[in-house]
Design a protein around this motif. Structure first.
Motif, PDB file in Angstrom:
ATOM      1  N   THR A 251       0.751  -1.265   0.072  1.00 39.68           N
ATOM      2  CA  THR A 251       0.040   0.084  -0.002  1.00 39.68           C
ATOM      3  C   THR A 251       0.763   1.214  -0.006  1.00 39.68           C
ATOM      4  N   ARG A 252       2.151   0.997   0.938  1.00 40.00           N
ATOM      5  CA  ARG A 252       2.840   2.313   0.822  1.00 40.00           C
ATOM      6  C   ARG A 252       3.391   2.737  -0.507  1.00 40.00           C
ATOM      7  N   GLU A 253       3.692   1.617  -1.333  1.00 34.25           N
ATOM      8  CA  GLU A 253       4.307   1.760  -2.704  1.00 34.25           C
ATOM      9  C   GLU A 253       3.463   2.200  -3.499  1.00 34.25           C
ATOM     10  N   THR A 254       2.065   1.784  -3.480  1.00 29.73           N
ATOM     11  CA  THR A 254       0.900   2.305  -4.334  1.00 29.73           C
ATOM     12  C   THR A 254       0.534   3.743  -3.905  1.00 29.73           C
ATOM     13  N   ALA A 255       0.538   4.282  -2.565  1.00 28.59           N
ATOM     14  CA  ALA A 255       0.385   5.431  -2.294  1.00 28.59           C
ATOM     15  C   ALA A 255       1.429   6.589  -2.755  1.00 28.59           C
ATOM     16  N   GLU A 256       2.826   5.996  -2.770  1.00 27.20           N
ATOM     17  CA  GLU A 256       3.601   6.942  -3.020  1.00 27.20           C
ATOM     18  C   GLU A 256       3.931   7.297  -4.517  1.00 27.20           C
ATOM     19  N   ALA A 257       3.253   6.354  -5.344  1.00 28.57           N
ATOM     20  CA  ALA A 257       3.294   6.809  -6.827  1.00 28.57           C
ATOM     21  C   ALA A 257       2.428   8.184  -7.061  1.00 28.57           C
ATOM     22  N   THR A 258       1.179   8.249  -6.202  1.00 30.55           N
ATOM     23  CA  THR A 258       0.461   9.396  -6.531  1.00 30.55           C
ATOM     24  C   THR A 258       1.091  10.575  -5.800  1.00 30.55           C
ATOM     25  N   ALA A 259       1.478  10.344  -4.385  1.00 29.60           N
ATOM     26  CA  ALA A 259       2.057  11.333  -3.660  1.00 29.60           C
ATOM     27  C   ALA A 259       3.364  12.026  -4.095  1.00 29.60           C
ATOM     28  N   ARG A 260       4.225  11.206  -4.908  1.00 31.14           N
ATOM     29  CA  ARG A 260       5.220  11.631  -5.346  1.00 31.14           C
ATOM     30  C   ARG A 260       4.929  12.800  -6.418  1.00 31.14           C
ATOM     31  N   ARG A 261       3.944  12.492  -7.332  1.00 29.94           N
ATOM     32  CA  ARG A 261       3.355  13.385  -8.395  1.00 29.94           C
ATOM     33  C   ARG A 261       2.935  14.823  -7.671  1.00 29.94           C
ATOM     34  N   LEU A 262       2.186  14.491  -6.782  1.00 29.65           N
ATOM     35  CA  LEU A 262       1.538  15.555  -6.340  1.00 29.65           C
ATOM     36  C   LEU A 262       2.309  16.562  -5.201  1.00 29.65           C
ATOM     37  N   GLY A 263       3.452  16.078  -4.764  1.00 29.53           N
ATOM     38  CA  GLY A 263       4.541  16.546  -3.695  1.00 29.53           C
ATOM     39  C   GLY A 263       3.819  16.671  -2.487  1.00 29.53           C
ATOM     40  N   LEU A 264       2.974  15.590  -2.232  1.00 25.20           N
ATOM     41  CA  LEU A 264       2.363  15.238  -0.940  1.00 25.20           C
ATOM     42  C   LEU A 264       3.364  14.286  -0.032  1.00 25.20           C
ATOM     43  N   GLU A 265       3.118  14.296   1.095  1.00 23.10           N
ATOM     44  CA  GLU A 265       3.564  13.317   1.797  1.00 23.10           C
ATOM     45  C   GLU A 265       2.546  12.026   2.343  1.00 23.10           C
ATOM     46  N   VAL A 266       3.031  10.829   2.418  1.00 18.61           N
ATOM     47  CA  VAL A 266       2.138   9.923   2.551  1.00 18.61           C
ATOM     48  C   VAL A 266       2.020   9.605   4.475  1.00 18.61           C
ATOM     49  N   ARG A 267       0.884   9.800   4.686  1.00 19.45           N
ATOM     50  CA  ARG A 267       0.481   9.556   6.387  1.00 19.45           C
ATOM     51  C   ARG A 267       0.090   8.234   6.372  1.00 19.45           C
ATOM     52  N   ILE A 268       0.702   7.511   7.415  1.00 22.96           N
ATOM     53  CA  ILE A 268       0.478   6.146   7.577  1.00 22.96           C
ATOM     54  C   ILE A 268      -0.696   5.944   8.696  1.00 22.96           C
ATOM     55  N   GLU A 269      -1.665   5.510   8.463  1.00 25.20           N
ATOM     56  CA  GLU A 269      -2.564   4.876   9.310  1.00 25.20           C
ATOM     57  C   GLU A 269      -2.733   3.490   9.719  1.00 25.20           C
ATOM     58  N   ASP A 270      -2.449   3.022  10.930  1.00 26.46           N
ATOM     59  CA  ASP A 270      -2.551   1.579  11.002  1.00 26.46           C
ATOM     60  C   ASP A 270      -3.754   1.027  11.088  1.00 26.46           C
ATOM     61  N   GLY A 271      -4.895   1.682  11.192  1.00 30.63           N
ATOM     62  CA  GLY A 271      -6.124   1.056  11.313  1.00 30.63           C
ATOM     63  C   GLY A 271      -6.373   0.867   9.874  1.00 30.63           C
ATOM     64  N   LEU A 272      -5.973   1.111   8.760  1.00 27.85           N
ATOM     65  CA  LEU A 272      -6.140   0.476   7.378  1.00 27.85           C
ATOM     66  C   LEU A 272      -5.681  -0.792   6.905  1.00 27.85           C
ATOM     67  N   ARG A 273      -4.751  -1.255   7.872  1.00 27.93           N
ATOM     68  CA  ARG A 273      -3.923  -2.494   7.671  1.00 27.93           C
ATOM     69  C   ARG A 273      -5.049  -3.542   7.291  1.00 27.93           C
ATOM     70  N   GLU A 274      -4.532  -4.597   6.495  1.00 31.57           N
ATOM     71  CA  GLU A 274      -5.544  -5.588   6.091  1.00 31.57           C
ATOM     72  C   GLU A 274      -5.780  -6.591   7.177  1.00 31.57           C
ATOM     73  N   LEU A 275      -6.780  -7.462   7.245  1.00 25.45           N
ATOM     74  CA  LEU A 275      -7.043  -8.330   8.202  1.00 25.45           C
ATOM     75  C   LEU A 275      -5.890  -9.290   8.350  1.00 25.45           C
TER      76      LEU A 275
END
Length: 383
Positions: free
Chosen positions: A240-264
């Motif tokens: 998920t971090r790798e997927t998120a970074e693809a968009t964040a990098r283009r937008l100049g945003l940081e990726v904020r981590i939310e542990d509650g979003l992890r898979e079962l």
């Protein structure tokens, strides 16, 4: 009017460091010393420091649930956590940084103080952490033995209330302001995805495959072209971090981590196909499909407990990014659960949704509690 005054005592432990870990926290009335809330949880394989930070976060959240305007004195026997949260020591470890950041946003910094106490004065939190680890070893959820009258402790799984679903309704009136929009993006493929193998939070944490990276880039292109994403939040898992970074990098945003979003946590089913799990654990799999309270073999988490933590994560993101559009990168189970809760659908609705790799869903949340599902399993950017 000034809020109440609380004392939060928190602790965490790991049997092996890293190893099976859990945390415990109590909230006391600062004037009487009475315990008014307890929280504890087995968190799987982790270090002592991660468990201690998770205990701190749980204690602060319990206090916030009692009175969001309160002032809090945190007392812990972890010199590391106390000094780091007080700002006197730098936080260098990458596992600690997002946890410390999460703890800091529960209350304004001006209303929280940190005090080191010796271990013998932190017995209640230590006891709860050990109870949670014992429960995890026995394959069950922690539950309080003697719950205080005003406690806000995590309920036993058998008594879990349904997470609050946003109220049903048509588009909200204009006077409710702009909704908070979640653009829900499932991560791109890993080596396990095409084989439809269980891949949860206790498995190998695979990286994106070559096709998964291509999918992440195509999703990023489409999202950037829309021009609406203002923040990026991701599950802590690698894919998920790798997927998120693809968009964040283009937008100049940081990726904020939310542990509650992890898979079962799929326990012993990790890495297996559905057919393999059915062959090896037929009764457990049937029970899991029949009840949201059943857990995969060897797991400490059910769909009911996942729904609880996903709802908490949802509310935390809404509070932080109210009125904005947030890219939320997660997994099959949490995304389906967010959609289910938005619709007010029963737990077994998650088995009736298709969610492809790198697909996009969208949910809008209004200030009166209304939710509106705007998109489900969109893969047009991958064609």
């Amino acid at each position: 009017m000034a809020g109440r005054r609380f004392v939060v005592e928190a602790d965490g432990g790991s049997r092996g460091n890293p190893g099976p870990a859990g945390y415990g926290a109590v909230v006391r009335d600062a004037d009487t010393g009475q315990i008014i809330a307890e929280a504890a949880e087995f968190i799987g394989h982790a270090t002592n420091n991660v468990a201690e930070y998770r205990g701190l976060i749980a204690g602060l959240r319990a206090a916030h649930g009692l009175d969001p305007d309160a002032s809090v004195d945190v007392r812990m026997d972890s010199k590391l956590v106390v000094e780091q949260m007080s700002g006197r020591w730098k936080i260098k470890h990458p596992d600690m940084q997002p946890l410390a950041a999460e703890a800091r946003v529960v209350f304004p910094r001006s209303r929280v103080t940190y005090t080191w106490i010796p271990r013998e004065r932190n017995k209640d939190a230590d006891r709860l952490a050990n109870e949670a680890m014992d429960a995890g070893r026995a394959g069950r959820a922690w539950e309080p033995k003697a719950r205080p009258a005003a406690a806000a402790a995590q309920p036993a799984e058998e008594a879990l209330p349904a997470p609050a679903a946003p109220r049903a309704g048509w588009a909200a009136p204009a006077d409710l302001g702009s909704p908070t929009t979640f653009v829900l993006l499932r991560h791109g493929e890993t080596a396990l995805t095409p084989q439809k193998r269980f891949s949860g939070s206790s498995g190998s944490d695979p990286e994106l495959s070559e096709r998964g990276r291509w999918q992440a880039e195509r999703a990023a292109e489409a999202l950037v072209a829309r021009g609406t994403v203002q923040a990026v939040v991701s599950s802590p898992m690698r894919r998920t971090r790798e997927t998120a970074e693809a968009t964040a990098r283009r937008l100049g945003l940081e990726v904020r981590i939310e542990d509650g979003l992890r898979e079962l946590d799929f326990g012993a089913w990790e890495g297996l196909t559905f057919a393999e799990a059915k062959e090896r654990y037929p009764e457990d799999l049937d029970a899991w499909l029949a009840s949201a309270k059943a857990r995969p073999t060897g797991s400490t988490e059910s769909l009911a407990t996942l729904a609880q933590r996903t709802a908490v994560a949802r509310d935390r993101i809404i509070a932080r990014y109210a009125g904005r559009t947030v890219l939320v990168v997660s997994h099959v189970s949490p995304i389906k659960t967010l959609v289910r809760l938005a619709l007010g659908a029963p737990p077994d609705a998650v088995y009736r949704m298709e969610l492809s790799a790198a697909s996009v869903c969208a949910v809008q949340y209004y200030s009166d509690g209304n939710a509106s599902l705007r998109l489900l399993n969109d893969t047009s950017h991958l064609r």
